[in-house]
Scaffold this active site. Sequence first.
Site, PDB file in Angstrom:
ATOM      1  N   GLU A   7       4.073   1.941  14.006  1.00 26.12           N
ATOM      2  CA  GLU A   7       5.181   2.201  13.127  1.00 26.12           C
ATOM      3  C   GLU A   7       5.399   1.270  12.102  1.00 26.12           C
ATOM      4  O   GLU A   7       5.623   1.432  11.011  1.00 26.12           O
ATOM      5  CB  GLU A   7       6.347   2.538  14.108  1.00 26.12           C
TER       6      GLU A   7
ATOM      7  N   HIS B  51       3.348   0.787   4.534  1.00 28.94           N
ATOM      8  CA  HIS B  51       2.903   1.854   3.620  1.00 28.94           C
ATOM      9  C   HIS B  51       4.041   2.071   2.670  1.00 28.94           C
ATOM     10  O   HIS B  51       4.064   2.176   1.197  1.00 28.94           O
ATOM     11  CB  HIS B  51       2.374   3.066   4.275  1.00 28.94           C
TER      12      HIS B  51
ATOM     13  N   HIS C 201       2.991   2.246   9.185  1.00 29.13           N
ATOM     14  CA  HIS C 201       3.654   3.180   8.598  1.00 29.13           C
ATOM     15  C   HIS C 201       4.905   2.555   7.452  1.00 29.13           C
ATOM     16  O   HIS C 201       4.855   2.786   6.304  1.00 29.13           O
ATOM     17  CB  HIS C 201       4.462   4.302   9.236  1.00 29.13           C
TER      18      HIS C 201
END
Length: 682
Positions: free
Chosen positions: A472, A478, A475
């Site tokens: 997580e 990102h 992500h």
Amino acid sequence: MSETTALAAATATPNPLLDLTGLPRYGEIAADHIEPAVRAQLAQCRAGLEALLAQPAAGFAALVEPFEALQQQLSRVFAPISHLNAVVNTPELRAAYNACVPLMAEYGTEIGQNEELHVAYQRLQVAAVGLNPVQRQVLHYALRDFKLAGVGLPAATKARYKDIMQELAQLQAKFEENVLDATNAWHRNVVDEAELAGLPAHVMAHAAGLAAEAGVAGWRLPLDGPTYMAVMSHAATRQLRRDFYEAWNTRASDRGPGAGTYDNSQLIEDILRLRHEAANWLGFANYAELSLATKMASSVEEVLAFLADLAQRYQQAACVELAELTAFAGEPLEAWDIGWHAERLKRERYAVSEEALRPYFPLPRVMEGLFTVLGKLYGLRLKQRAVPLWHADASYHEVLSQDGAIIGGLYLDLYARPGKRGGAWMGECIGRTALQAHATLPVANVVCNFAPPSAGKPALLTHYDVTTLFHEFGHALHHLLTRVDYPSLSGINGVAWDAVELPSQIMEQWCWRPEALPLLSSHVDTGEPLPAELLERLLNSRRFQAGLFGARQLEFALFDFQLHAQYSPAAGARLAETLAAARATAAAVQAPEWNRFAHAFSHIFAGGYAAGYYSYKWAEVLAADAFSAFEEAGVFDSATAQRFRDEVLACGGSREAMDAFVAFRGRKPDPAALLRQQGLAA
Ligand SMILES: [Zn+2]
């Protein structure tokens, strides 16, 4: 103040959800703020768009940028609403949230079908002068989505297309409903405890509770996922495993104990036929082509070649593993014997239990290690700050770059509790944009469901939990490290979804490295590092039956993709033939003739994975291959990390995923690294 009282206390002050000057005003948001805020923001978006479209021949800066800003404001209003609904759910919140879902969907459809906006974007794309590549990509993706919404179609076709979409939504929902009903319709009552030998205590306790509730003696085993998995892996009684296997793998079909009751056969035919027709209207030869319009993989041939190549390798490895397992079992194995014997072999060979590892992964140590890894790789620091939160478990951290500049923010909410949705996810709180008057830094939510601290000790994680946390955070990186100025392409927005798991899966890789694990682990009582022998067994367990697992994934992926790629209205679904072909190419374990797993394959018939199941394997290949660049240069090599940040993380959807990958790796993705990691290299 608890979240419930805060949420119940609506005030007469202006709606806090509409205040977009900073972070969400958690603690002041009440359930009855929600629907008025969404309606107000939607009205503002509609009025704003109308005004934008009224300008004669508006350019990019006068049309697209303010429209992006409007969309961004709507996301910012809705983000804390869906977040609260997920993490501190109450009946009032749920009702308010559910009232907004159709409003948001209606607006989404309206935008997707807006002819005037479509024409204006087309005009800008044709003119294109003075636009930079990112601006051109904004137009390119927006026009692609207009096309996929059926905007450009002639009136009669457009009406038919809309009908198909509506009918598909209903058929897919019915498919899922049948699977649920079929699952709930079957259970097994057991009175002789010996028949349940081997089942874990929590499964037994649950089953005893269900029997008592139903007023029957003994135990009642339901056909839910966790119970099915427990029976397959732990039940010593072969007949029990066989019965569960049959019930599970014939759900919603023409076979098995519930034969014909919730049969999905006709729905599968109808869903495939309508998808094919919709794809044809949009100018695609089949639904697989339509699916690839929004993905990193560029053609049907490319996906089929990718799957066929891997299927051959995994099948080979799976056959070896199956022979080994058969020898271990000392008898020929049926499909319902694999899990049971595999579990015993795994214990004998690795004797590694997730529970035994917990004391070595106290959450504070894991977080400290994770921050160290982020510091080494990207020069990031996290600094906790007091801001309004939704629950005492949550926290907020500023994300700082090497020179101390704030680049974004991160909310963490890591423990399981009642009223919180299960699983783990990263969600967008605020997306980055540099649009004039609306510039915002990115803010992410990372949510997990770890077992909370107890008895004066910090929360103790399993290794699987640690991997989830890293996933997580990948992500979140990102989202946070994006340098894209337009919200439709910044962070994870606009990223092809067979590529969106690259940043998350690559972060998992550090959890499997002997260079990183000591940073993440120390015994909660003694502070001792993870013993070398335990570490080695943990690392080896990663390869256990990778062939059998991968072969199964590839069988599903091939089946899904071919089903959509080869469909013809004259021949119909051809389920059995397609499945037989996929099995011949990928599978090692013989499934019985009456196996009807496709009838409950909700991923592809009810969910978003239609002609997209291959994405799981695709993303694994990308992550392992990208990580091999770190293996070559050193797993904490900052130059490699900088390149990954610049070429992949920073770019969001502003660049095609394949171009980003090639820019980072210097070539196209190669499955060799994944195969090596899983012990399947020749
Ligand atoms: Zn993910």
